[in-house]
Write a protein that holds these residues in place. Sequence first.
Motif, short mmCIF file in Angstrom:
data_model
loop_
_atom_site.label_atom_id
_atom_site.label_comp_id
_atom_site.label_asym_id
_atom_site.label_seq_id
_atom_site.Cartn_x
_atom_site.Cartn_y
_atom_site.Cartn_z
N UNK A 1 0.85 -1.19 0.00
CA UNK A 1 0.00 0.00 0.00
C UNK A 1 0.88 1.24 0.00
N UNK A 2 0.53 2.23 -0.79
CA UNK A 2 1.35 3.44 -0.88
C UNK A 2 1.49 4.11 0.48
N UNK A 3 0.47 4.03 1.31
CA UNK A 3 0.52 4.66 2.63
C UNK A 3 1.56 4.01 3.54
N UNK A 4 1.97 2.77 3.24
CA UNK A 4 2.98 2.10 4.07
C UNK A 4 4.39 2.63 3.79
N UNK A 5 4.57 3.36 2.70
CA UNK A 5 5.84 4.02 2.40
C UNK A 5 5.70 5.45 2.90
N UNK B 1 16.22 -3.52 -9.77
CA UNK B 1 15.07 -3.01 -9.03
C UNK B 1 14.13 -2.33 -10.02
N UNK B 2 12.88 -2.77 -10.03
CA UNK B 2 11.85 -2.08 -10.81
C UNK B 2 10.67 -1.82 -9.87
N UNK B 3 10.04 -0.70 -10.07
CA UNK B 3 8.85 -0.37 -9.28
C UNK B 3 8.05 0.68 -10.02
N UNK B 4 6.76 0.71 -9.73
CA UNK B 4 5.91 1.75 -10.30
C UNK B 4 4.87 2.16 -9.27
N UNK B 5 4.59 3.45 -9.29
CA UNK B 5 3.61 4.01 -8.37
C UNK B 5 2.88 5.15 -9.05
N UNK B 6 1.68 5.36 -8.64
CA UNK B 6 0.90 6.50 -9.11
C UNK B 6 0.64 7.35 -7.87
N UNK B 7 1.24 8.54 -7.85
CA UNK B 7 1.18 9.40 -6.67
C UNK B 7 0.45 10.70 -6.98
N UNK B 8 -0.19 11.25 -5.97
CA UNK B 8 -0.88 12.53 -6.12
C UNK B 8 -0.03 13.60 -5.44
N UNK B 9 0.50 14.51 -6.25
CA UNK B 9 1.35 15.59 -5.74
C UNK B 9 0.59 16.91 -5.88
N UNK B 10 1.15 17.97 -5.34
CA UNK B 10 0.52 19.29 -5.44
C UNK B 10 1.04 20.01 -6.68
N UNK B 11 0.12 20.38 -7.58
CA UNK B 11 0.47 21.13 -8.78
C UNK B 11 1.03 22.49 -8.35
N UNK C 1 0.05 15.27 -2.06
CA UNK C 1 -0.85 16.39 -1.82
C UNK C 1 -1.73 16.07 -0.60
N UNK C 2 -1.87 17.03 0.31
CA UNK C 2 -2.69 16.77 1.50
C UNK C 2 -4.16 16.46 1.17
N UNK C 3 -4.66 16.99 0.05
CA UNK C 3 -6.05 16.76 -0.34
C UNK C 3 -6.28 15.36 -0.92
N UNK C 4 -5.21 14.64 -1.24
CA UNK C 4 -5.32 13.30 -1.82
C UNK C 4 -4.43 12.35 -1.03
N UNK C 5 -4.92 11.85 0.11
CA UNK C 5 -4.09 11.01 0.97
C UNK C 5 -3.64 9.72 0.28
N UNK C 6 -2.48 9.24 0.69
CA UNK C 6 -1.87 8.06 0.08
C UNK C 6 -2.72 6.81 0.24
N UNK C 7 -3.60 6.78 1.23
CA UNK C 7 -4.48 5.62 1.42
C UNK C 7 -5.36 5.39 0.19
N UNK C 8 -5.62 6.44 -0.59
CA UNK C 8 -6.46 6.33 -1.78
C UNK C 8 -5.65 6.02 -3.05
N UNK C 9 -4.32 6.04 -2.96
CA UNK C 9 -3.48 5.77 -4.13
C UNK C 9 -3.49 4.29 -4.46
N UNK C 10 -3.13 3.98 -5.69
CA UNK C 10 -2.95 2.59 -6.09
C UNK C 10 -1.74 2.01 -5.36
N UNK C 11 -1.70 0.68 -5.17
CA UNK C 11 -0.54 0.08 -4.50
C UNK C 11 0.74 0.27 -5.33
N UNK C 12 1.86 0.30 -4.64
CA UNK C 12 3.18 0.38 -5.28
C UNK C 12 3.58 -1.04 -5.69
N UNK C 13 3.81 -1.23 -6.96
CA UNK C 13 4.21 -2.56 -7.47
C UNK C 13 5.73 -2.58 -7.65
#
Length: 186
Positions: free
Chosen positions: A28-32, A73-83, A40-52
């Motif tokens: 889970x992204x929130x575990x990192x 090492x390969x990994x992919x994540x979709x993160x919500x940052x602040x524009x 972004x504070x408006x989009x908490x990591x708990x709602x992100x897709x898991x990090x593969x």
Amino acid sequence: MKPRAFVPEKLDLAVFAREGAALEGQWPAASLQRLADSGAPEAPAAAWQPVRWQLQGEVRQPKGGAAQTWLHVTASARVALTCQRCLQPVEEQVDIDRWIRFVDTEVEAAALDADSDDDVLALPRHLDARELIEDELLLTLPLVPRHDVCPEPLLATQDPAGVDEEEGERPNPFAKLSALKRGGGA
């Protein structure tokens, strides 16, 4: 013989590479925590897709040289940052695909890292692959995240110190200096 079970948070990298072992999974992204904190504070990591992620160990034997320990090492994540334009959340795809060479000492790692294009690290007794993957993802985050086209129009910023509201023009910054000079004070 039963295959050895490897744990990514406490990885015996020398054995992992020697056996040519591989691991893969998702967290889970929130575990990192550091990655989650960068979002972004408006989009908490708990709602992100898991990090593969995937890890592949390898020992390379160059001609006339000592065996080398490598980790892919390969990994992919979709993160919500602040524009940085509109200050609203923007989703960014972050992918890593790195080969890392491990050597015996920090001194050797520093010397080889300076002379080579390869990533070189000192071989730890136990590697925390979760921490390594999180470090690599953090290094890959965009420096200035922003939407291609912001979803909301940007607010016009008002310069509180320099705009004459009635006329809509900026006063001449040298007008006060000119008045002081005319006032007779040297």
